[in-house]
Design a protein around this motif. Structure first.
Motif: not given
Lengths: 322, 397
Positions: B61-62, B64-65, B67-68, B94-95
C-alpha cells in the motif's frame, strides 16, 4: 497446530518459551507476562517482527537478546509490512522446496499502540487487506511510553501525558481513543479480539484461535504502564483486572466468517458485580486531576456504558457461536 | 568468452527491466506503482498472473511498506526485488538505510524522476542522489540495453557484496524510449545467478537469531564501521560480478566508469545516465570539427564512489566540467562535482573543476548544452574566474 494446555498459573510458570531473564523492562511491566502467555500458547515454530518501542528496546540491547524465537526489528511503523515480507518469503521458499522444517511456521507481528493506532496504521491496514497469514499483537499501554509518556490516539480521555498535560485550563487529553479493534473488524480480519493479561487463560485461548485461523488475525491486549499510568509497580495485573471488571476494557472476540459471513461477536467476560470506574482510575496518577471532578468522571462512565451497550447489541444481533 | 544465445527484441527501458526481473524470477517482489516506473510493476504482475514466474508478489500500500516487506523477505533468505521512482524512493528513505545495514542484497529498479516540489514526473537525478548515503550500490545506465544487463549483474553484485543495489534509467528518456535490445535466454539468466546464499536466515527456526536489536554507544560504531568496510570491499565484488557476467554471456559491460576519447584530452566532461550518449556525440563534434581536445567520462556506478577510476582518468586533464542532474542546494552545485573534487584534491596533478547543473525536471539535454559547457571551460582556461562554482545550463535565467 500444536496447542498447549495450561489451566493454572503453575502450568503457565512451567512453560519454557518466554523472554529470558535479564531483559530490561520496567519493574512491574506486564509485557513479559503477555509474551510468556503468547509464546506458551503453541509449540509451533514462531517468527516474530517487533515494531520499535519499549518491548524492542528493553529485550534486545546488543550483545544480548531475550528472545527464544527468530525475531526481527525493522522500524517503528512497519512491523506489519515486515512480517508480510517474511510470510511471503516463507510461501515462496516453501513452494520452491527451500524450507528446512516440516513444521508449519506461524508469523506474529507485535507493536505498541503508537506503532499500531498511529504511525503503523497504514502498514497494518495494508497487510490485513492483502490477507497475509499472520497474527498482529497490539500491546496497548495507551501512549508513547518509550519516548517518555506522550499522548497517542490510544490515550483515553482526560489522561494526563507529557503532550496532553493536565493544566490549569485543560484537564488532560480531550479526545476519546479511537476503537482500533473496530477498525480491524471493519477490515474483515479473520479473527479479532481484545484481551488482558489479568485474564490469561482467555488471552491464551484467543492466541490459539488466532493462530489456528488462516489469514490475518488481530488481538488488542491491554498493557498497564507503571511509569506512564503512574501507579505502584505491583499493581499492573490488578489494574488490568480492574479495567476489565469496570468494563473499561471489554474482553470480546469477533469472527468475520460467522453467521454466513455477516460476522459474529462474543463478549467473553461479563463482570458479575458492578465495579466503579473510580476504582480503576484512582491508583493512576495520570487521572488524579479528575478525581474531584465528578462531571468528567461521568463522561467516562457514559462512554463506557455506550461502548458496552453497543457491543451487547452487536452480540445479540450477530452472536458468535462456538 | 563463450557467447550465449541472444535474441533481438524492441523494448522500452521499463519493459527491459521487467523482463530482466521475469528472467531472474525472484522469490519475492514487493512494489507500489509510481510514474514513470509503474510499468515495471505492472508488467511483472502480469508475469505472475500468467504463471511465467512463480514469485510471491506483494502489492503493498506504499513504497515505505514495499521496502519494509523487502527487508522482511530478504532477512528470511529470499531473493527480493522491487522498483520505484522519485517520491516513492523518498518515502522508502528510512528503510533504505536499514536494508543496507542489515546487509540484505535487495535489488531495486529505479526510474529517475525529479523530486517535488514543484511536482514533475520527468527525469533528473535528485531522487537517487537523495539516497546516496543510504549504503546502496548505485548503477546509472546509459541506454536500454545496458539497463537490461545491469539489472541482472546488479543481483549478482548485491549478493556477492551482501549489500542492496539499485539500477536506474532516466525517466521517460530510457524508461519509455524503445530500443533494439539483445536479450538472453531465461535459463541462462537463472543459471548465471544460481541460488541466493544468505548470510543469515530468519526462517532457520532451529537457530533462532535476533535481527535489528538496539545497539548503543558501546557497539554501534563497531557495527557501522563493519558496514563501511563492507562498502570498501564491495568494489571488488562488483568487479568480480561483472567479470563473471562477461565470461558467462560473452558480453562486455563497463563497470564503474566508461572513458570516451580521453587519452590526450585537455578538457573532460563527466556525466551520468542517458545524457552521456548526447555528450559523446558532442565530444565527436568538438574534437573532429572544432579541434578541441575534449573527452568524456561516464560514471556508471556512483556508489561505491569510484575515486580510483576518477583519479586514473581525470587527474591529467586540465579542465574538468562535471555535469550534475541534481543540485545539492548548498550553493556549490551537485553532489557529483563535490565528490569528484574530493577524489582529486590531494593529488599534485589535478584539473580545474567547474560544475554544471543541467536537465532538471526533464528539461531536454541537446548537444548545445555540452558545447556551452566546453565554451565556459575555454573561458576559464583563458584566465577568467567564474563568479560561482556552478553554472546552470539549459535554463532561462
Amino acid at each position: 497446530m500444536a496447542t498447549k494446555k495450561a489451566r493454572t498459573l503453575r502450568d503457565l510458570a512451567r512453560m519454557k518459551r518466554a523472554l529470558a531473564p535479564g531483559h530490561r523492562a520496567c519493574a512491574g511491566c506486564p509485557f513479559p507476562v503477555i509474551l510468556k502467555i503468547l509464546m506458551s500458547a503453541t509449540d509451533d515454530p514462531l517468527v516474530i517482527a517487533n515494531a520499535t518501542g519499549c518491548m524492542e528496546v528493553t529485550s534486545t540491547i546488543f550483545p544480548y537478546t531475550a528472545w527464544p524465537v527468530p525475531w526481527i526489528h525493522n522500524a517503528f511503523e512497519n512491523a506489519a509490512a515486515t512480517i508480510s515480507g517474511v510470510e511471503s518469503a516463507y510461501k515462496a521458499l516453501k513452494r520452491r522446496g527451500k524450507i528446512k522444517t516440516e513444521k508449519e511456521i506461524k508469523f506474529i507481528a507485535i507493536g505498541g499502540d503508537g506503532g499500531t493506532y498511529d504511525i503503523g496504521l497504514q502498514s497494518l491496514s495494508g497487510a490485513i487487506e492483502r490477507g497475509h497469514d499472520f497474527l498482529y499483537i497490539l500491546y496497548n499501554n495507551e501512549g508513547y511510553m518509550n519516548t517518555g509518556i506522550q499522548r497517542s490516539s490510544a490515550t483515553p480521555m482526560y489522561a494526563s501525558t507529557t503532550t496532553s498535560p493536565a493544566g490549569k485550563v485543560i484537564p488532560g487529553k480531550l479526545q476519546w481513543r479511537k476503537e482500533i479493534t473496530d477498525i480491524m473488524i471493519a477490515h474483515q480480519a479473520k479473527y479479532v479480539a481484545q484481551a488482558s493479561p489479568s485474564h490469561w487463560v482467555d488471552f491464551m485461548k484467543k492466541v490459539q484461535k488466532a493462530l489456528e485461523t488462516k489469514g490475518p488475525t488481530f488481538i488488542n491486549v491491554i498493557s498497564p504502564c507503571q511509569p506512564g499510568w503512574n501507579y505502584p509497580p505491583d499493581m499492573s495485573i490488578e489494574l488490568a483486572r480492574l479495567a476489565v471488571e469496570s468494563k473499561y476494557w471489554i474482553l470480546y472476540e469477533y469472527r468475520s466468517d460467522a453467521n454466513n459471513g455477516l460476522g459474529g461477536y462474543k463478549i467473553n467476560y461479563r463482570p458479575r458485580k458492578e465495579v466503579s470506574i473510580v476504582e480503576f482510575l484512582k491508583p493512576q496518577r495520570r487521572y488524579r486531576h479528575i478525581l474531584d471532578r465528578p462531571e468528567l468522571i461521568k463522561d467516562i462512565e457514559d462512554h463506557i456504558r455506550r461502548n458496552w451497550e453497543r457491543l451487547e447489541r452487536l452480540e445479540k444481533e450477530l452472536p458468535l457461536e462456538e | 568468452m563463450a557467447k550465449r544465445k541472444t535474441t533481438r527484441v524492441a523494448l522500452t527501458g521499463n519493459e527491459a527491466m521487467a523482463l530482466a526481473m521475469k528472467q531472474i524470477n525472484p522469490d519475492v517482489v514487493a512494489a507500489y506503482p509510481i510514474t514513470p516506473a509503474t510499468e515495471i510493476v505492472q508488467l511483472f504482475s502480469k508475469y505472475v498472473a500468467d504463471g511465467e514466474v512463480d514469485t510471491e508478489f506483494v502489492p503493498v500500500e506504499s513504497e515505505h511498506s514495499a521496502m519494509s516487506a523487502c527487508v522482511g523477505a530478504a532477512a528470511a533468505g529470499a531473493r527480493v526485488m522491487t522498483g520505484t521512482a522519485s517520491q516513492g524512493l523518498a518515502l522508502m528513505h528510512e528503510i533504505l538505510y536499514i536494508a543496507s545495514a542489515l546487509r540484505l542484497p535487495i535489488t531495486m529498479c529505479v526510474v529517475n524522476r525529479a523530486l517535488s516540489a514543484p511536482i514533475n514526473i520527468h527525469c533528473d537525478h535528485s531522487d537517487t542522489m537523495g539516497s546516496r548515503d543510504a549504503g546502496w550500490i548505485q548503477i546509472y545506465t546509459e541506454n536500454v540495453q545496458e539497463a537490461y544487463a545491469s539489472v541482472i549483474v546488479a543481483v549478482k553484485s548485491a549478493e556477492k557484496a551482501n549489500l542492496p543495489a539499485l539500477v536506474t534509467t532516466d525517466g521517460f528518456v530510457l524508461s519509455h524510449g524503445m530500443e533494439a535490445v539483445e536479450i538472453f535466454d531465461d535459463e541462462d539468466v537463472r543459471e548465471f545467478l544460481g541460488e541466493r546464499k544468505p548470510l543469515y536466515n530468519l526462517l532457520d527456526i532451529d537457530n533462532p537469531i535476533t535481527i535489528g536489536p538496539l545497539d548503543l554507544q558501546d557497539y554501534f560504531f563497531e557495527h557501522k564501521r563493519a558496514q563501511i568496510e563492507a562498502v570498501f570491499e564491495s568494489k571488488k565484488h562488483i568487479y568480480d560480478a561483472h567479470r563473471e557476467f562477461e565470461e558467462f554471456f560473452g558480453v562486455k559491460l563497463p563497470v564503474f566508469v566508461e572513458p570516451y576519447r580521453l587519452d590526450d584530452a585537455e578538457y573532460a566532461i563527466v556525466v551520468m545516465g542517458s545524457s552521456a550518449g548526447t555528450g559523446k556525440d558532442a565530444v565527436d563534434v568538438m574534437r573532429d570539427e572544432r579541434g578541441i581536445k575534449v573527452g568524456l567520462l561516464r560514471m556508471r556506478i556512483f556508489r561505491p564512489f569510484p575515486f580510483e577510476e576518477i583519479q586514473k582518468y581525470l587527474s591529467k586533464v586540465k579542465y574538468l566540467a562535471v555535469m550534475d542532474r541534481a543540485d545539492s542546494l548548498n550553493t556549490m552545485g551537485g553532489p557529483l562535482a563535490t565528490e569528484i573534487a574530493r577524489a582529486l584534491y590531494h593529488l599534485s596533478e589535478r584539473p580545474i573543476i567547474h560544475n554544471f547543473v543541467y536537465g532538471l525536471g526533464g528539461r531536454d539535454v541537446p548537444l548545445e548544452n555540452f558545447y556551452e559547457v566546453i565554451e565556459k571551460m575555454q573561458w576559464i582556461a583563458a584566465g577568467n574566474t567564474p563568479e560561482r562554482m556552478v553554472d546552470y545550463v539549459g535554463v532561462r535565467e
